[in-house]
Scaffold this active site. Sequence first.
Site, short mmCIF file in Angstrom:
data_model
loop_
_atom_site.label_atom_id
_atom_site.label_comp_id
_atom_site.label_asym_id
_atom_site.label_seq_id
_atom_site.Cartn_x
_atom_site.Cartn_y
_atom_site.Cartn_z
CD GLU B 43 18.51 37.52 -99.72
OE1 GLU B 43 19.43 37.64 -101.09
OE2 GLU B 43 18.58 37.87 -98.22
CD GLU B 74 20.99 38.63 -96.74
OE1 GLU B 74 21.02 39.17 -95.49
OE2 GLU B 74 21.14 38.24 -97.24
CG PHE B 97 26.95 37.46 -104.34
CD1 PHE B 97 28.04 37.56 -105.26
CD2 PHE B 97 25.82 37.44 -104.81
CE1 PHE B 97 27.32 38.10 -106.49
CE2 PHE B 97 25.27 37.73 -105.70
CZ PHE B 97 26.15 38.28 -106.82
CG ASP B 99 31.54 38.79 -102.23
OD1 ASP B 99 32.47 39.78 -102.26
OD2 ASP B 99 30.74 37.47 -102.39
CG PHE B 100 25.51 39.18 -99.63
CD1 PHE B 100 26.49 40.08 -99.97
CD2 PHE B 100 24.33 39.34 -100.62
CE1 PHE B 100 25.88 40.40 -101.54
CE2 PHE B 100 24.07 39.00 -101.97
CZ PHE B 100 25.14 40.04 -102.66
CG HIS B 143 28.53 41.28 -105.89
ND1 HIS B 143 29.05 42.32 -105.19
CD2 HIS B 143 27.28 40.95 -105.69
CE1 HIS B 143 27.25 43.16 -105.02
NE2 HIS B 143 26.44 42.39 -104.88
#
Lengths: 346, 350
Positions: B43, B74, B97, B99-100, B143
């Site tokens: 992205e 994702e 990130f 975190d994703f 994040h």
Amino acid sequence: MVSVNELQSMYENMVTARHYEERLQEEYLEGKQPAFDISAGPIPGELHLAAGHEASGAGVCQHLRDDDTVTAPHRPHHIAIAKGVDLKRMTAEIFGRETGLSKGKGGHMHLFDPEVNFACSGIIAEGCPPAVGAGLAAKKRNTDSVAVAFLGEGAIDQGAFLESLNMASVQNLPVVFVVEDNDWAISMPKHRITDVANGARRADGFDMPGERVDADDAVAVYEAARAAVGRARDRNGPSLLEVQVHRRMGHFMGDPEGYRPDEDKAAAERRDSIERLEADLRGHDVDDETIDDLRDRAHERVEEAIEWAKDQPEPEPADAYEDVFVNPASGVTDSEPSVAETGGDD
Amino acid sequence: MAQQEREPASDGRTDRSLTMSRAMVEAIAHEMREDDDVFYMGEDVADYGGIFDSTDGLLEEFGYERIMDVPISETAYIGAAVGAAQAGMRPIAELMFVDFFGVGMDQIYNQMAKNTYMSGGSVSVPMVLTAAVGGTYNDAAQHSQTLYGTFAHLPGMKVVVPSTAYDAKGLMHNAIRDDDPVVYLFHKRLMGIGWMPAPDGPKTGVPEDEYTIPFGSADVKREGADVTVVTLGLHVHRALEAAESLADDGIDVEVIDLRTLVPLDTETIADSVAKTGRLVVVDEDYRSFGVTGEIVASVVEAEGGLADLEAVERVAVPDVPIPYARPMENEVIPDADDVENAIRDVHASE
């Protein structure tokens, strides 16, 4: 037909939200001069402002009660304001203060106000499943409350969104999905990431009503939301609403927007739903003095909230260890090193 | 798979300093020129050049077909990287990130990581998954994580965490050429991004020529006789700062940069602890069930390790999500003072 009182209420919410974002932008950038350092200044971290999105929050939330649930994404302020989230405590949270909604633990992407059933999340589309859950709870408990999930148009390619549409549909749940389409997923224009310009058409695949409206016209948003929320409240199942909004600021503060044509931004600035609603008010014989009063009241409320928030104390470092289920060992180290009882060789 | 170290063809051309992001990008560009099968998906990697400058400038040279902006999906694009890799290409997929990872995790740990093993070695997945990690700038719980211990815990992924520009380039060359899945985690604070100033340290001399750094080779960033500090990523620099400060007090600290968690260079750690007898493990991941515990266990299990070890301390994020407000985030992410205190503790203990 929308009443004059409702128009005024929407107008006040929208002006509050716009002024709020403009003032937060000022506060955020303070201390980030001359060089922009994301961790400096009174508001550190990322900040996603919603100027140009106001009609979506105001037009939809006009139909909601405190017991209706709203989940919002990482760009939540205008929705929170329209839902009636405590503005002072929300602002204190954004400034990282002890009296903030989350005592400073959440920040602007993670606002929770259970009093009005509002929550937001920084992960794309991840507010959709909890909204389905709120709708499920309403159905099981046989109440007439509804749930609304707000998301951006970049989020409609996520599994969490598509799975939620299907689940809400097959379970006939009182949920409204509101897609705020500002044409940009950070730097990615909509046409690059989907071939379906009209996102509301995705509703067809789940056998639910879908409608796309333009937020230039807050009244059109209000009317479309009335139908969708009404269906949910009458237990006639979920709906999908896509609202064309306009991104007047960067994706986040500090976004250089080098990828964005100047004309695109200029067009977003020209198409202002607040000005249009003001004209609507005049068309309903609301005089300039009343409009000025509404605007002044909104500005005053924002200033009061920011002033109050900045006056609040910061949390203590040790507050980091509260609100957990099992007490962690405080601090980044164990208090004493582990020492071999017999010692080493040397 | 066996790895060979490749030094840069021409030594001594390291007077040119690069930020970590430029060094990463240079390795990617080189591999893309050499091999048409290498491409990058993520992205905001095209026009934006990566939110953390991870692809800055690549669009201009390689175009949208090879520097691909993808939908915020994702599961689909990381899974597509798995499929393209199995079809013989060498994709790089970026998770903006770390975190994703939750939104694409099945493709990461059940497909990418396991297909080689589940196929009895008949399938290869030569892809790289890159992601930005780390906190220190008040971006709160969703994040700011590093999570590298999680990837290292799950079998089937090589896990790379560079701390300098020099390492970032050599490790990236190696990652792209590797025939197996590599998770390459770069710390935002080290990249040298204009709006997130880096500490001194990650910007280093970087040869213009290609070179590889083999996985599983920890780097002794500072030699010392008294205390061993084992760390990675941003905390290499915080540990070095602590070591410099302690040198004035006559405490001689050795700092080991792991560089990769999988494979883990246990030998370099064990050798150092055999010398110093005192160990501090520093990590920006959560304390429990993570990197710090694993390093201590590896020392204890090494031959003679238990006898060598006189004192040990872990410095890590206590087991709480990363809080937003500055006083609380500062509290839970270890800083140089925390590292210094831990070193003093193990040094002083009898």
